[in-house]
Design a protein around this motif. Sequence first.
Motif, PDB file in Angstrom:
ATOM      1  N   TYR A   1       0.824  -1.197   0.000  1.00 54.84           N
ATOM      2  CA  TYR A   1       0.000   0.000   0.000  1.00 54.84           C
ATOM      3  C   TYR A   1       0.866   1.257   0.000  1.00 54.84           C
ATOM      4  O   TYR A   1       1.847   1.353   0.732  1.00 54.84           O
ATOM      5  CB  TYR A   1      -0.915   0.021   1.233  1.00 54.84           C
ATOM      6  CG  TYR A   1      -1.812   1.228   1.232  1.00 54.84           C
ATOM      7  CD1 TYR A   1      -2.996   1.221   0.514  1.00 54.84           C
ATOM      8  CD2 TYR A   1      -1.440   2.384   1.902  1.00 54.84           C
ATOM      9  CE1 TYR A   1      -3.816   2.342   0.486  1.00 54.84           C
ATOM     10  CE2 TYR A   1      -2.252   3.511   1.881  1.00 54.84           C
ATOM     11  CZ  TYR A   1      -3.429   3.483   1.161  1.00 54.84           C
ATOM     12  OH  TYR A   1      -4.220   4.599   1.123  1.00 54.84           O
TER      13      TYR A   1
ATOM     14  N   GLU B   1       0.107   5.589  -0.553  1.00 54.37           N
ATOM     15  CA  GLU B   1      -0.897   6.636  -0.765  1.00 54.37           C
ATOM     16  C   GLU B   1      -0.725   7.331  -2.117  1.00 54.37           C
ATOM     17  O   GLU B   1      -1.711   7.635  -2.802  1.00 54.37           O
ATOM     18  CB  GLU B   1      -0.824   7.657   0.374  1.00 54.37           C
ATOM     19  CG  GLU B   1      -1.990   8.617   0.401  1.00 54.37           C
ATOM     20  CD  GLU B   1      -3.354   7.964   0.636  1.00 54.37           C
ATOM     21  OE1 GLU B   1      -4.332   8.434   0.023  1.00 54.37           O
ATOM     22  OE2 GLU B   1      -3.442   6.988   1.408  1.00 54.37           O
TER      23      GLU B   1
ATOM     24  N   LYS C   1      -2.044   5.054  -4.812  1.00 50.02           N
ATOM     25  CA  LYS C   1      -3.516   5.003  -4.729  1.00 50.02           C
ATOM     26  C   LYS C   1      -4.127   6.254  -5.371  1.00 50.02           C
ATOM     27  O   LYS C   1      -5.059   6.155  -6.170  1.00 50.02           O
ATOM     28  CB  LYS C   1      -3.954   4.872  -3.268  1.00 50.02           C
ATOM     29  CG  LYS C   1      -5.451   4.753  -3.093  1.00 50.02           C
ATOM     30  CD  LYS C   1      -5.791   4.489  -1.628  1.00 50.02           C
ATOM     31  CE  LYS C   1      -7.274   4.475  -1.420  1.00 50.02           C
ATOM     32  NZ  LYS C   1      -7.810   5.735  -0.944  1.00 50.02           N
ATOM     33  N   LYS C   2      -3.585   7.438  -5.057  1.00 47.92           N
ATOM     34  CA  LYS C   2      -4.107   8.691  -5.639  1.00 47.92           C
ATOM     35  C   LYS C   2      -3.933   8.700  -7.162  1.00 47.92           C
ATOM     36  O   LYS C   2      -4.831   9.107  -7.899  1.00 47.92           O
ATOM     37  CB  LYS C   2      -3.384   9.893  -5.026  1.00 47.92           C
ATOM     38  CG  LYS C   2      -3.900  10.267  -3.660  1.00 47.92           C
ATOM     39  CD  LYS C   2      -3.393  11.648  -3.254  1.00 47.92           C
ATOM     40  CE  LYS C   2      -4.105  12.127  -2.019  1.00 47.92           C
ATOM     41  NZ  LYS C   2      -3.314  12.088  -0.822  1.00 47.92           N
TER      42      LYS C   2
END
Length: 156
Positions: free
Chosen positions: A116, A118, A121-122
């Motif tokens: 994971y 961020e 993901k964005k």
Amino acid sequence: MILTKVYKNVKDIPDLESYHIERAMVKSDDLLKSILRVTSDHHHDYGIRLEDERERLENGSAFLLDEHDLLVIDVIPDEVIIITPYDIDDMGKKAHMLGNLHKPVTIENGKITLLYDEVVKKTLEEEGADYVVEKMALDSPMQYLNLSAHSHHHHD
């Protein structure tokens, strides 16, 4: 006790129920280490130092402690992003983007899995990519794509 050789993976031991099993939880990136100290669920400390440098730890690696006892390595589940590219062109674009971000990945069955992140993901949200975030125990550590014949430099 220092353990130097993986006996088998637990999924390959037919008479598993005949053993007393101790379990040691490790992080997925610990699987890359050739020397590791673990504490089992029975509060015993073990050192792992693999004699064969080609041998790798995996989720489920089992060490014989004696003829009746095993130490089994269990990987703590990681939060991962699993990307399902729409087609081969999309796979190339996603792999290129992740390579530029220097993210280790696993590519299997047409899906890209990575720890994971961020920023990733964005980026995937902005592109409208098909992805899910879930917790899973990795069987082996994430790998950086080996592009050893290729090198590039980042310019400021």
